[in-house]
Design a protein around this motif. Structure first.
Motif, mmCIF file in Angstrom:
data_model
loop_
_atom_site.group_PDB
_atom_site.id
_atom_site.type_symbol
_atom_site.label_atom_id
_atom_site.label_comp_id
_atom_site.label_asym_id
_atom_site.label_seq_id
_atom_site.Cartn_x
_atom_site.Cartn_y
_atom_site.Cartn_z
ATOM 1 N N LEU A 171 16.697 7.115 1.180
ATOM 2 C CA LEU A 171 15.848 6.504 2.194
ATOM 3 C C LEU A 171 15.189 5.212 1.713
ATOM 4 N N LEU A 172 15.188 4.972 0.412
ATOM 5 C CA LEU A 172 14.443 3.848 -0.144
ATOM 6 C C LEU A 172 14.857 2.492 0.421
ATOM 7 N N ALA A 229 10.789 8.368 7.729
ATOM 8 C CA ALA A 229 10.573 7.308 6.740
ATOM 9 C C ALA A 229 10.470 5.940 7.410
ATOM 10 N N VAL A 230 11.368 5.685 8.339
ATOM 11 C CA VAL A 230 11.359 4.419 9.065
ATOM 12 C C VAL A 230 10.098 4.293 9.906
ATOM 13 N N ALA A 231 9.753 5.358 10.620
ATOM 14 C CA ALA A 231 8.610 5.314 11.525
ATOM 15 C C ALA A 231 7.289 5.154 10.788
ATOM 16 N N SER A 241 21.957 -2.101 -2.110
ATOM 17 C CA SER A 241 21.509 -1.069 -3.047
ATOM 18 C C SER A 241 19.997 -0.943 -2.986
ATOM 19 N N ARG A 242 19.513 0.082 -3.609
ATOM 20 C CA ARG A 242 18.075 0.327 -3.640
ATOM 21 C C ARG A 242 17.386 -0.674 -4.553
ATOM 22 N N LYS A 243 16.206 -1.133 -4.171
ATOM 23 C CA LYS A 243 15.384 -1.863 -5.120
ATOM 24 C C LYS A 243 14.899 -0.854 -6.160
#
Length: 208
Positions: free
Chosen positions: A25-26, A83-85, A149-151
């Motif tokens: 989800l990051l 997560a988005v919300a 990719s993820r930070k």
């Protein structure tokens, strides 16, 4: 096995996880934060479309009813819609945003219900945790971002300031500000320390 022993440190390749949710989800939290800065908040948001590698859909997107309205903070940590919300509504996705109280925030749940998902195709080369996010507004405009990719990945590291901010937020629940500063000072000079006893002692909560 012994190649580069004493000269190559695997800790320097560690992945830093800034948010307390499933690592897949990051990238979406980061994208939401960026779009939120562009649009100024949730005013006028009518739809949110996320594209995610198909293998993760059964984990963080389905069943939809459970993901858009998680009943426990454990369920919320594995919900892409939540997560988005929460990141869009609150501008944060920290420990407090996943508390037993926070997950029932009606505004967050309203925005979560606007989230739909699709399989990302093709999946770009990266660390396997890629995605795309599109937010549509009432005026018909849309804002889209993609992330390979993820930070926090060694190839796209987080800033020292971001890592320190997370440490302060977490440590502040148990340690005084004085202790936090002392831990940071010791940690940042760890290579010159003769041992770690003095550092670990500072992580024990005291009345100071």
């Amino acid at each position: 096995v012994t190649g580069d022993l004493g000269s190559r440190w695997e800790s320097r390749s560690n992945f830093y996880k800034l948010y307390p949710n499933a690592q897949v989800l990051l990238p979406f939290v980061e994208m939401v934060m960026e779009i939120r800065r562009e649009i100024g908040g949730i005013e006028g948001v009518t739809a949110i479309r996320v594209e995610i590698p198909a293998r993760f859909i059964p984990v963080v997107c389905e069943p939809r009813a459970a993901k858009i309205a998680p009943r426990t903070n454990t369920h919320a940590r594995a919900s892409l819609a939540y997560a988005v919300a929460v990141a869009l509504v609150r501008g944060s996705a920290g420990i407090d945003d996943y508390s037993d109280e926070a997950i029932f925030d009606p505004e967050v749940l309203r925005i979560a219900a606007l989230v739909s998902h699709a399989a990302l195709d093709p999946v770009p080369h990266g660390d396997g945790f890629s995605g795309a996010l599109t937010i549509t507004l009432a005026d018909g405009s849309s804002h889209r971002l993609e992330q390979v990719s993820r930070k926090g990945h060694p190839e796209e590291p987080d800033t020292p300031a971001a890592v320190e901010a997370k440490f302060r937020n977490n440590a502040g629940r148990l340690l005084s500000e004085h202790r936090i500063e002392a831990v940071l000072l010791k940690t940042l000079s760890i290579e010159s320390q003769s041992g770690i006893d003095s550092l670990t002692a500072l992580t024990v909560p005291t009345p100071d």
